[in-house]
Design a protein around this motif. Sequence first.
Motif, mmCIF file in Angstrom:
data_model
loop_
_atom_site.group_PDB
_atom_site.id
_atom_site.type_symbol
_atom_site.label_atom_id
_atom_site.label_comp_id
_atom_site.label_asym_id
_atom_site.label_seq_id
_atom_site.Cartn_x
_atom_site.Cartn_y
_atom_site.Cartn_z
ATOM 1 N N LYS A 20 21.546 -4.957 5.277
ATOM 2 C CA LYS A 20 22.476 -5.930 5.822
ATOM 3 C C LYS A 20 23.744 -5.317 6.417
ATOM 4 C CE LYS A 20 19.829 -9.329 4.628
ATOM 5 N NZ LYS A 20 18.528 -8.684 4.872
ATOM 6 N N CYS A 21 23.979 -4.044 6.163
ATOM 7 C CA CYS A 21 25.223 -3.441 6.647
ATOM 8 C C CYS A 21 25.002 -2.834 8.021
ATOM 9 C CB CYS A 21 25.684 -2.361 5.672
ATOM 10 S SG CYS A 21 27.200 -1.540 6.208
ATOM 11 N N HIS A 22 25.887 -3.180 8.959
ATOM 12 C CA HIS A 22 25.763 -2.633 10.320
ATOM 13 C C HIS A 22 25.900 -1.119 10.317
ATOM 14 C CE1 HIS A 22 29.819 -3.636 9.269
ATOM 15 N NE2 HIS A 22 30.260 -2.720 10.096
ATOM 16 N N TYR A 23 26.649 -0.559 9.362
ATOM 17 C CA TYR A 23 26.785 0.904 9.330
ATOM 18 C C TYR A 23 25.495 1.560 8.850
ATOM 19 C CZ TYR A 23 31.714 0.244 10.248
ATOM 20 O OH TYR A 23 32.893 -0.113 10.830
ATOM 21 N N ARG A 26 26.568 2.007 -1.645
ATOM 22 C CA ARG A 26 28.015 2.197 -1.546
ATOM 23 C C ARG A 26 28.682 1.750 -2.855
ATOM 24 N NH1 ARG A 26 29.876 2.633 3.293
ATOM 25 N NH2 ARG A 26 28.707 0.978 4.304
ATOM 26 N N CYS A 84 33.046 1.475 5.437
ATOM 27 C CA CYS A 84 32.845 0.065 5.103
ATOM 28 C C CYS A 84 33.975 -0.695 5.769
ATOM 29 C CB CYS A 84 32.889 -0.139 3.589
ATOM 30 S SG CYS A 84 32.959 -1.873 3.075
ATOM 31 N N SER A 85 33.639 -1.656 6.612
ATOM 32 C CA SER A 85 34.686 -2.399 7.311
ATOM 33 C C SER A 85 35.082 -3.649 6.539
ATOM 34 C CB SER A 85 34.225 -2.745 8.719
ATOM 35 O OG SER A 85 33.014 -3.470 8.665
ATOM 36 N N GLN A 86 34.614 -3.760 5.302
ATOM 37 C CA GLN A 86 34.973 -4.885 4.442
ATOM 38 C C GLN A 86 34.641 -6.200 5.129
ATOM 39 O OE1 GLN A 86 39.108 -3.936 3.703
ATOM 40 N NE2 GLN A 86 38.569 -2.275 2.316
ATOM 41 N N ARG A 141 31.987 -8.175 4.608
ATOM 42 C CA ARG A 141 31.385 -9.150 3.695
ATOM 43 C C ARG A 141 30.008 -9.631 4.114
ATOM 44 N NH1 ARG A 141 34.823 -13.788 1.522
ATOM 45 N NH2 ARG A 141 34.797 -12.792 -0.475
HETATM 46 S S1 SF4 Z 1 31.263 -5.229 3.450
HETATM 47 FE FE1 SF4 Z 1 31.030 -3.007 3.751
HETATM 48 S S2 SF4 Z 1 29.039 -2.566 2.824
HETATM 49 FE FE2 SF4 Z 1 29.087 -4.762 3.103
HETATM 50 S S3 SF4 Z 1 28.057 -5.052 5.073
HETATM 51 FE FE3 SF4 Z 1 30.278 -4.935 5.464
HETATM 52 S S4 SF4 Z 1 30.687 -2.805 5.960
HETATM 53 FE FE4 SF4 Z 1 28.672 -2.882 4.986
#
Ligand code: SF4
Lengths: 243, 518
Positions: free
Chosen positions: B89-92, B106, B149-151, B153
């Motif tokens: 689910k994380c774009h990174y 993470r 992580c761009s936080q 959510r």
């Molecule tokens: S909150 Fe952080 S870990 Fe979760 S999807 Fe966004 S960037 Fe990735």
Amino acid sequence: MLTTAFALSFYTAALVLAGGLGYRIWLYASTPAPLKIPTTPAPLTHSGVAARMFREVVFFQSLFNANKWIWLFGWIFHMALALVVLRHLRYFLQPVPEILVLVQPFGELAGFAMVAGLIALWARRLIVPRIRYISGPSDHLMLALLVAIGISGLTMTYVAHTDIVAVKGFFLGLMYFNWQPLPSDPVLLVHLGLVAALMIIFPFSKLLHAPGVFFSPTRNQADDSREHRYVGSARLEAMSRKA
Amino acid sequence: MAAATSTFKPMDHVHGDPLEIPELACGAMAGSKPYVAAPGQQEALGFPGELVENWQEKAINRLGELVDNSRALRVFLDSCVKCGACTDKCHYFLGTGDPKNMPVARQDLLRKVYRRYFTWSGKYVPWLVGAQDLTKDVLDDWYSHFHQCSQCRRCSVYCPYGIDTAEISMAARDIMDTVGLGQKYSNEIIGKVFNIGNNLGLPAKALKATLAGLEEDVEEETGVPVRFPLDEKGADILLVTPSADFFASPHMEGLIGYAKVMHEAGVSWTFSSYASEAANFGMFVGSQENMQKVAQRIHKAAEELGVKRLVFGECGHAWRVAYSFLDTLAGPFDFLDQNYPIPQHICEFTNDLIDQGKLRFDKSRNDAIRLTFHDSCNVARASRMGDKPGGQFEIPRAILRATCNHFYDMAADTIHEHTLCCGGGGGLLTDELMDVRLKGAQPRMRALQQVAEDHGVTHMAAICAICKAQFSKVLPQYGFDMESIVSVHQMVSNAIILTGSIQEQDYEAARLSVLQEV
Ligand code: SF4
Ligand code: SF4
């Protein structure tokens, strides 16, 4: 000797489970939630939150949106487990309530569904590289434990019957502090031993997700921060007054 | 640094399913690290200047404090069952394939340390539960991956227990700051807010000059004296906006849109030089103390200017802090007019006027634009607009549809609460992180490419200063025009017909000729 050992283990297990879980729940409840962090869109009211929580706990709504396979296997496992637990109440209640009599045939079938769900989850854990990467020894052991409990239970139901009347006598005896002998059937002993182990592990493991989900602020907070001033922590409040 | 050595070619990656799951590439992003904050930048925020001698002990203590003070953290660290639902689910992760960018992995970087020092199983059977000592290697991993992580959510939407990796990242960054290992970009910016009043360090004088220049430009364009007031006591509305709006494109075009709407609404309003920043990087670094100090500036400005209403400009995380936290951190705002939402988003403000029929638009002025809308993470998943859940999706789109004839949404699983981060949020909008920013933008760029192919979309609107800045940088790399990112209020500004303006005459003339033909 055997009876004493199992009686003592079950008393210990029950105490650890109740005490450990009670402590954890107390911790969750008493830890402040300083800010409003519901994952939005979120319900605006507390009844809306209750409905969201119901959908999460009963239907695994978020998981459904995330991944249909994990949802399917996980949901089957949990629902089957609930039926199995319900069915087992008959060994602790005398007379057996009507509803449990009705549940009985489903509960027996659910045993298979539970094991099947677990094995499917385990297969994903082994086969899908992403999930294998995040799995540790405890994750595999937990599955092994649950599968072993399921299979030993099914064995007693369908292959090597045990003296179930005596088992019930043993548990009623435990509850009323009037110990009765436990049959020394090996499959039964394995089944009961593993269940006691599971009870003891519960409050120290990821099984804490069971109480945890109810305390998760992203799910249990209402989205009403503009309607009501939220004060979640004495510390922030004190700093705000000072300023 | 990482950016220079990367062989990533965005153009080779712009086609394909935005949510395509990559093969695991272990260690691929271990080298991605932002610059470390200098001692002065650390100390200005109340943190030690450099990594302290007993950092390990201090970090563990801080972790304990944070867990004791955050139910979210405690529940999240305990509850993960490693189901794997969040892994893709994380774009990174989607952009880099580095397994440590899977949200659960993470989290585990922090969770393994939490387990080791704060749980029974981690103390006695660490190998069983993946508990680990806090070593220098672990700290390095934290510094690298908690700054990937761009936080946003996105992971918390899908987790069956709502585990929000953003909370974990914030905690980890707070711990690192506490032991003296801060991130230069964010901490420097917070210092500028304390000293000067905004992220860009624009002093009041410069603001005044910029705003005066804008007044001239707009009057030239429209023939109407639209005002851009600064520090005007007794105004009804304080408009707080990200400082990028005073400075860069396409932000400034959005700012012009706000002013035109305020003018047409006939309200009295003002900016504040003291609170000339809506953004609050205190949230990014996970420091509640710093976040609160920044937030309190807005309270102070509103009180001193004697305004009755508080409106926020286009900024994603700023709107989260404003909408969800401001009243808690810097309230109560009982001196404001309680008949209006406190605070109100500029999109709510504009959309209300549209609903009341108080704004006129000539949509054809945007006819060269075929538009889509990028939902910014913090607006989508951490706040609301309007009085219904999901208003944050509907209201900006309603404005765009009112101002533009050609609007097309991107794929359903990449918008609304499923939206994909621009790749530059959460304090990552700094040049040395360009590699991870480029890769993290890939899912969004693919979704954009799809609507470009299917509907001829040429532009993408956003309501976040960080999204706009990030897209200005990454769009060209993915083969789009740099100017294809626009502000929502830029579309408003283009199409709005101000009373008494040159545009009004054309508009009326055109309408008359149509009427005559009929
Ligand atoms: S909150 Fe952080 S870990 Fe979760 S999807 Fe966004 S960037 Fe990735
Ligand atoms: S979805 Fe939630 S419970 Fe599942 S692995 Fe991710 S964080 Fe853990």
